[in-house]
Design an enzyme around this catalytic site. Structure first.
Site: not given
Length: 139
Positions: A61-62
């Site tokens: 997600e980062s």
């Protein structure tokens, strides 16, 4: 767009966040592609000593978030909306590398495919991340 964003600036933006806490380091930032590493250590493993799936998801997600931030205009930002995850293997040591490639770049959403690899290049996880692009609120 935030296309002048450098790797050093990306890593500076991550200071004091979950990304820094888990030891993530952005290594490539370009239009439609972001790469990062994360160590496999006491911060990122399950009690049985294998890489924690949640840490892997946070990495995915980062990198997708950084990629969308890079593509957004200064008036907008990205927020995670949906993830689909398949964990394939469970490394115990070294570090993992995430490679995010954009599949769809719309005005209101971005879809990224993130592949996470162990140090020996073995596939660890495949994650699809959908980010919603929203306009920043003007104060």
């Amino acid at each position: 767009m935030n296309k002048n964003l450098t790797i050093d600036q990306c890593n500076e933006l991550c200071k004091g966040t979950l990304m820094e806490h888990l030891g993530m380091k952005i290594t490539v930032v370009e239009e439609g592609r972001v790469e990062a590493t994360m160590p496999i250590d006491k911060r990122t493993v399950q009690p049985v000593g294998i890489l924690h799936g949640g840490a892997t998801i946070a990495l995915a997600e980062s990198v997708a978030g950084v990629g969308s931030y890079y593509l957004c205009t200064p008036e907008a930002h990205a927020v995670g909306m949906q993830l689909s995850v398949n964990h394939i293997s469970s490394p115990r040591k070294g570090e993992v590398k995430a490679v995010a490639v954009i599949l769809h770049q719309g005005k209101k959403s971005h879809i990224w495919q993130v592949e996470v690899f162990a140090a020996d290049n073995k596939l660890v996880s495949v994650i699809t991340v959908t980010n919603m692009i929203i306009k920043k609120k003007v104060s």
